[in-house]
Write a protein that holds these residues in place. Structure first.
Motif, PDB file in Angstrom:
ATOM      1  N   GLN A   1      -7.424  15.426  22.312  1.00  0.00           N
ATOM      2  CA  GLN A   1      -8.619  13.810  22.617  1.00  0.00           C
ATOM      3  C   GLN A   1      -8.792  14.242  23.721  1.00  0.00           C
ATOM      4  N   GLU A   2      -8.171  14.816  24.754  1.00  0.00           N
ATOM      5  CA  GLU A   2      -8.928  15.086  25.857  1.00  0.00           C
ATOM      6  C   GLU A   2      -9.074  16.323  25.725  1.00  0.00           C
ATOM      7  N   GLN A   3      -9.203  17.664  25.069  1.00  0.00           N
ATOM      8  CA  GLN A   3      -9.687  18.086  24.781  1.00  0.00           C
ATOM      9  C   GLN A   3     -10.834  18.793  24.424  1.00  0.00           C
ATOM     10  N   GLN A   4     -10.917  17.219  22.630  1.00  0.00           N
ATOM     11  CA  GLN A   4     -12.110  16.990  22.739  1.00  0.00           C
ATOM     12  C   GLN A   4     -12.727  16.584  23.194  1.00  0.00           C
ATOM     13  N   GLN A   5     -13.137  15.615  24.533  1.00  0.00           N
ATOM     14  CA  GLN A   5     -13.773  14.857  25.071  1.00  0.00           C
ATOM     15  C   GLN A   5     -14.041  15.857  26.302  1.00  0.00           C
ATOM     16  N   GLN A   6     -13.258  17.152  27.005  1.00  0.00           N
ATOM     17  CA  GLN A   6     -14.134  18.152  27.436  1.00  0.00           C
ATOM     18  C   GLN A   6     -14.712  19.014  27.206  1.00  0.00           C
ATOM     19  N   ARG A   7     -14.717  19.615  25.994  1.00  0.00           N
ATOM     20  CA  ARG A   7     -15.666  19.968  24.940  1.00  0.00           C
ATOM     21  C   ARG A   7     -17.411  19.197  24.927  1.00  0.00           C
ATOM     22  N   ILE A   8     -16.901  18.450  24.449  1.00  0.00           N
ATOM     23  CA  ILE A   8     -18.411  17.365  24.147  1.00  0.00           C
ATOM     24  C   ILE A   8     -18.880  17.395  26.057  1.00  0.00           C
ATOM     25  N   LEU A   9     -17.539  16.773  26.929  1.00  0.00           N
ATOM     26  CA  LEU A   9     -19.037  16.828  28.385  1.00  0.00           C
ATOM     27  C   LEU A   9     -19.598  18.390  28.835  1.00  0.00           C
ATOM     28  N   ASN A  10     -18.463  19.386  27.938  1.00  0.00           N
ATOM     29  CA  ASN A  10     -19.079  20.941  28.964  1.00  0.00           C
ATOM     30  C   ASN A  10     -20.942  21.401  27.706  1.00  0.00           C
ATOM     31  N   LEU A  11     -20.500  20.296  26.131  1.00  0.00           N
ATOM     32  CA  LEU A  11     -21.873  20.470  25.738  1.00  0.00           C
ATOM     33  C   LEU A  11     -23.070  19.978  25.729  1.00  0.00           C
ATOM     34  N   LEU A  12     -22.539  18.762  27.107  1.00  0.00           N
ATOM     35  CA  LEU A  12     -23.623  17.808  27.408  1.00  0.00           C
ATOM     36  C   LEU A  12     -24.112  18.666  28.564  1.00  0.00           C
ATOM     37  N   ALA A  13     -23.660  19.475  29.706  1.00  0.00           N
ATOM     38  CA  ALA A  13     -23.312  20.374  31.053  1.00  0.00           C
ATOM     39  C   ALA A  13     -24.498  21.256  30.291  1.00  0.00           C
ATOM     40  N   ASP A  14     -24.578  21.504  30.192  1.00  0.00           N
ATOM     41  CA  ASP A  14     -25.265  22.711  29.273  1.00  0.00           C
ATOM     42  C   ASP A  14     -26.424  21.923  29.318  1.00  0.00           C
ATOM     43  N   ALA A  15     -26.857  21.368  28.425  1.00  0.00           N
ATOM     44  CA  ALA A  15     -28.134  20.016  27.876  1.00  0.00           C
ATOM     45  C   ALA A  15     -28.572  20.258  29.137  1.00  0.00           C
ATOM     46  N   THR A  16     -27.445  19.063  30.068  1.00  0.00           N
ATOM     47  CA  THR A  16     -28.605  18.528  31.361  1.00  0.00           C
ATOM     48  C   THR A  16     -29.046  19.388  32.154  1.00  0.00           C
ATOM     49  N   GLY A  17     -28.344  19.693  32.309  1.00  0.00           N
ATOM     50  CA  GLY A  17     -27.557  21.023  33.761  1.00  0.00           C
ATOM     51  C   GLY A  17     -26.792  19.911  34.912  1.00  0.00           C
ATOM     52  N   GLU A  18     -26.456  19.202  34.475  1.00  0.00           N
ATOM     53  CA  GLU A  18     -25.896  18.138  35.208  1.00  0.00           C
ATOM     54  C   GLU A  18     -24.093  19.224  34.800  1.00  0.00           C
ATOM     55  N   ASP A  19     -23.268  18.561  36.567  1.00  0.00           N
ATOM     56  CA  ASP A  19     -21.744  18.584  36.337  1.00  0.00           C
ATOM     57  C   ASP A  19     -21.349  17.607  35.257  1.00  0.00           C
ATOM     58  N   CYS A  20     -20.209  18.220  35.046  1.00  0.00           N
ATOM     59  CA  CYS A  20     -18.801  17.075  34.160  1.00  0.00           C
ATOM     60  C   CYS A  20     -18.994  15.967  34.593  1.00  0.00           C
ATOM     61  N   GLU A  21     -18.632  15.898  36.291  1.00  0.00           N
ATOM     62  CA  GLU A  21     -18.074  14.929  36.729  1.00  0.00           C
ATOM     63  C   GLU A  21     -18.854  14.049  36.850  1.00  0.00           C
ATOM     64  N   ASP A  22     -19.917  14.252  37.115  1.00  0.00           N
ATOM     65  CA  ASP A  22     -21.437  13.360  37.317  1.00  0.00           C
ATOM     66  C   ASP A  22     -21.986  13.158  35.695  1.00  0.00           C
TER      67      ASP A  22
ATOM     68  N   LEU B   1     -36.636  25.487  34.457  1.00  0.00           N
ATOM     69  CA  LEU B   1     -34.736  26.764  34.476  1.00  0.00           C
ATOM     70  C   LEU B   1     -34.362  25.587  34.041  1.00  0.00           C
ATOM     71  N   ASN B   2     -32.716  26.138  33.666  1.00  0.00           N
ATOM     72  CA  ASN B   2     -31.780  25.439  33.420  1.00  0.00           C
ATOM     73  C   ASN B   2     -30.604  25.530  34.748  1.00  0.00           C
ATOM     74  N   PRO B   3     -30.508  24.210  35.774  1.00  0.00           N
ATOM     75  CA  PRO B   3     -29.811  24.223  36.982  1.00  0.00           C
ATOM     76  C   PRO B   3     -28.321  24.785  36.838  1.00  0.00           C
ATOM     77  N   GLN B   4     -27.328  24.758  35.747  1.00  0.00           N
ATOM     78  CA  GLN B   4     -26.719  25.409  35.037  1.00  0.00           C
ATOM     79  C   GLN B   4     -26.303  26.910  35.174  1.00  0.00           C
ATOM     80  N   ARG B   5     -27.870  27.959  35.456  1.00  0.00           N
ATOM     81  CA  ARG B   5     -27.964  29.219  34.759  1.00  0.00           C
ATOM     82  C   ARG B   5     -28.690  29.591  36.267  1.00  0.00           C
ATOM     83  N   PHE B   6     -29.801  28.871  36.722  1.00  0.00           N
ATOM     84  CA  PHE B   6     -30.356  29.178  37.703  1.00  0.00           C
ATOM     85  C   PHE B   6     -30.171  28.916  39.324  1.00  0.00           C
TER      86      PHE B   6
END
Length: 275
Positions: free
Chosen positions: A129-150, A218-223
């Motif tokens: 469950q924790e790994q699945q949650q982290q995968r979802i957070l990573n997808l959201l981070a890529d899409a929003t440009g925010e850090d997982c903690e935020d 520009l996506n701040p996760q990349r730029f």
């Protein structure tokens, strides 16, 4: 659990090893990968098979159970769940100090083994469950440009997480022509007066827009901004170098060096160390 628990049994005593294997056969959720008669053999199997679970004897010649776990960690192998199986109870405290999930005394009876496997299943389900949650957070981070903690903080406070859509191309009008430049091909951007120079795929394009306007697309996760008048694509950064005068420069894969201002130095350093 839908998947079987991939398991190793490690014990230098053949009778004890076979006795545990026979008892484990009563549990359909257990998939026995191998029986190991030494810690050295077990270390090789852990590195090769990456089991979910190891039933591990403590007292073994050459290398005991605790030493085996240190070798697993030192080798960089994935650490399995560990159930210590031993004829002696004086190791119990130390076993839990190394975060063993359980501690069984020989000879192991069926009821006690069943309790241990239920505990193992619960632990593995929680880990999944924790790994699945982290995968979802990573997808959201890529899409929003925010850090997982935020994102976690915003979700905890009841705030919405807005999924930003960043364009895949940017249209640049030059000499009466409009060129579509792939965003991912952009290596760096620098300002030149009222214009910006877009450096992409060994070509330089001139764009009449402000740095702030472009940065919003520009996506701040990349730029990342490295200077008041420069943005880089972190995918193209090879290394960060410090100079004797205290200045920092990044080096791109194409060999281009760009100065990093002091106000952005810590941010860029963190991104390079923790991509």
């Amino acid at each position: 659990m839908t998947q079987k628990i991939r398991t190793l049994v490690v014990d230098d005593e053949s009778l004890a090893r076979r006795g545990l294997v026979v008892r484990l056969q009563a549990f359909d959720q257990i998939e026995l990968l191998a029986e190991c008669q030494s810690a050295r053999q077990a270390l090789a199997m852990i590195g090769e098979e990456q089991p979910d679970l190891v039933f591990l004897d403590i007292q073994m010649p050459s290398m005991n159970g605790f030493e085996l776990l240190r070798e697993v960690k030192a080798s960089g192998f994935k650490m399995p769940l560990v159930v210590f199986v031993t004829a002696y109870d004086q190791y119990a405290i130390k076993a839990f100090e190394v975060r063993a999930i359980d501690y069984l005394l020989k000879p192991v009876d069926h009821e006690r083994l069943e309790q241990s496997i239920k505990r193992i299943e619960k632990n593995l389900e929680q880990r999944e469950q924790e790994q699945q949650q982290q995968r979802i957070l990573n997808l959201l981070a890529d899409a929003t440009g925010e850090d997982c903690e935020d994102i976690l903080k915003r979700l905890a406070s009841g705030d919405d997480v807005n999924v930003a859509r960043y364009p895949e191309h940017i249209a640049i009008k030059e000499s009466g022509e409009i060129t579509r430049v792939a965003i991912n091909s952009i290596e760096w951007v620098d300002a030149a007066g009222d214009y910006m120079c877009i450096h992409a795929s060994n070509e330089t394009h001139i764009l009449r827009r402000t740095m702030k306007e472009l940065e919003e697309e520009l996506n701040p996760q990349r730029f990342q901004r490295i200077h008041r008048s420069a943005i880089v694509n972190m995918e193209h950064v090879e290394k960060l170098c410090s100079r004797q005068n205290g200045e920092y420069h990044i080096v791109l894969r194409n060999g281009k060096e760009l100065k990093v201002s002091r106000s952005y130095k810590d941010r860029i350093k963190k991104l390079i160390l923790n991509p």
